[in-house]
Design a protein around this motif. Structure first.
Motif, PDB file in Angstrom:
ATOM      1  N   THR A  15       0.850  -1.199   0.000  1.00  0.00           N
ATOM      2  CA  THR A  15       0.000   0.000   0.000  1.00  0.00           C
ATOM      3  C   THR A  15       0.881   1.243   0.000  1.00  0.00           C
ATOM      4  OG1 THR A  15      -0.393   0.441   2.361  1.00  0.00           O
ATOM      5  CG2 THR A  15      -1.817  -1.185   1.261  1.00  0.00           C
ATOM      6  N   THR A  16       0.378   2.294  -0.612  1.00  0.00           N
ATOM      7  CA  THR A  16       1.163   3.512  -0.815  1.00  0.00           C
ATOM      8  C   THR A  16       0.475   4.725  -0.195  1.00  0.00           C
ATOM      9  OG1 THR A  16       0.125   3.669  -3.003  1.00  0.00           O
ATOM     10  CG2 THR A  16       2.333   2.703  -2.887  1.00  0.00           C
ATOM     11  N   SER A  45       0.979  -1.489  -5.124  1.00  0.00           N
ATOM     12  CA  SER A  45      -0.244  -0.730  -4.909  1.00  0.00           C
ATOM     13  C   SER A  45      -1.342  -1.304  -5.792  1.00  0.00           C
ATOM     14  CB  SER A  45      -0.019   0.752  -5.217  1.00  0.00           C
ATOM     15  OG  SER A  45      -1.101   1.533  -4.742  1.00  0.00           O
ATOM     16  N   SER A  51       2.189   3.069  -7.607  1.00  0.00           N
ATOM     17  CA  SER A  51       3.526   2.641  -7.189  1.00  0.00           C
ATOM     18  C   SER A  51       4.589   3.549  -7.786  1.00  0.00           C
ATOM     19  CB  SER A  51       3.771   1.190  -7.615  1.00  0.00           C
ATOM     20  OG  SER A  51       2.931   0.303  -6.919  1.00  0.00           O
TER      21      SER A  51
END
Length: 365
Positions: A15-16, A45, A51
């Motif tokens: 996750t970002t 992501s 990403s």
């Protein structure tokens, strides 16, 4: 892991969002006291663009970091060059993401709150032990050197005598009433509410300062709790912890209904011979603490001694270093936040929610 003087950990970031950005930014800051070396090996992501944007923003000044960029989390789990997966998703997704990483044989450092409830936490522990992978909750507060120093002052040097009470309050304003139902702050399926999101930090301060190190299982305190709601979502929690053997009490509160000033006292520890005030922006971001002698007969606050721990990093670097050291030593769980303690804290929060009236869909599964 490398065989250099300090271990190297190659991280896969899942996750970002904001918390992942804080984690990566901390790892990239230069240090003179590094206990480990960190490489951002992979970023995953929901889309490749996310990403790419994440890497461009947070690794732009670090040309030596050349992570693989993925459009799914599973690609991160499957990357053979990743030593450990950092899971920075909202806690409603932690069980799913941890199970997927563990199934792929990956070591995992998962953000707090570890899961929605203790049953989910126990399921993850069982899965990791069956697979033989490392698993730890990223309760970064516990890894800070200031916490180690504070506990030493409290229970080895007894600087304020016998500790009898700790208070801690976390305030953050979230306009719950006007949020869409899909927001993690308003969706019960995602663990919405102040307790799991921020109250866990207030609770951690109480646990850290009221419980000295001792062999064997930790005592689970008696709990008295109340919660308030907006649109069915818990927005304020108050709980009292009572340790019958010592009489110690913890007054723990959290709310998403208001915000304090940036600088404040985030915890107070009272002892028979003095008191300690922990300062910082919020309970998750302590910067210093001040040790005071006992109040005199007048109304003037006594002179205290301040211990300052301000530094550029937010504090994620300590848990990252300790995870790398754990992996290098072949350990399967954290020495700072063992899995039994993660489960115990989740059990305490389960009881708080039971008394307060917060029920998540997963509780009824």
């Amino acid at each position: 892991m490398s065989d250099t003087q300090i271990p190297t950990c190659r991280w896969g970031i899942v996750t970002t969002g904001l918390i992942s950005s804080w984690f990566v930014a901390d790892l990239m800051m230069p240090r003179t006291d590094a206990k480990a070396s960190h490489i951002i090996q992979a970023i995953g992501s929901s889309t490749l663009q996310k990403s790419q944007d994440f890497a461009a923003k947070f690794l732009k000044d670090h040309p030596d970091q050349k992570p693989a960029l993925y459009s799914s989390y599973q690609d991160v789990y499957n990357d053979p060059n990743v030593d450990c997966v950092y899971i920075g998703s909202p806690h409603g997704f932690h069980k799913q993401h941890c199970l997927e990483a563990i199934s792929a044989g990956k070591n995992v450092l998962c953000e707090k709150a570890f899961t929605i409830n203790a049953a989910e936490a126990r399921e993850l522990v069982a899965a990791a032990r069956a697979k033989g992978t490392y698993l730890a909750e990223a309760m970064w507060l516990r890894h800070r050197p200031m916490v180690t120093d504070l506990r030493k002052l409290l229970y080895e040097e007894n600087v304020i005598g016998n500790v009898f009470r700790t208070t801690s309050d976390f305030q953050m304003y979230v306009d719950v009433a006007n949020l869409p139902p899909t927001s993690r702050y308003k969706n019960p399926s995602l663990g919405a509410g102040s307790m799991l999101d921020i109250g866990v930090y207030s609770l951690t301060w109480a646990i850290l300062t009221l419980e000295p190190e001792a062999p064997g299982p930790r005592e689970k305190p008696k709990i008295m709790a109340a919660q308030s709601f907006v649109d069915g979502i818990e927005v304020t929690t108050s709980l009292l912890l009572h340790y019958p053997d010592t009489g110690r009490q913890g007054v723990v509160t959290s709310t998403t209904e208001r915000r304090r000033d940036e600088s404040q006292i985030i915890a107070t520890i009272d002892g028979t011979d003095g008191f300690i005030e922990v300062e910082g922006r919020v309970p998750s971001h302590p910067t210093s603490f001040t040790v005071y002698p006992k109040w005199g007969s007048d109304d003037k606050k006594p002179q205290g001694k301040k211990y300052d721990y301000s530094r550029p990093q937010q504090g994620f670097i300590y848990e990252a270093d300790n995870t790398a050291l754990d992996l290098a030593a072949g350990r399967k769980e954290s020495t700072i936040m063992p899995l039994s303690e993660t489960v115990r804290v989740m059990e305490i929060m389960d009881e708080v929610r039971r008394q307060g009236g917060t029920v998540y869909p997963v509780d009824q599964a």
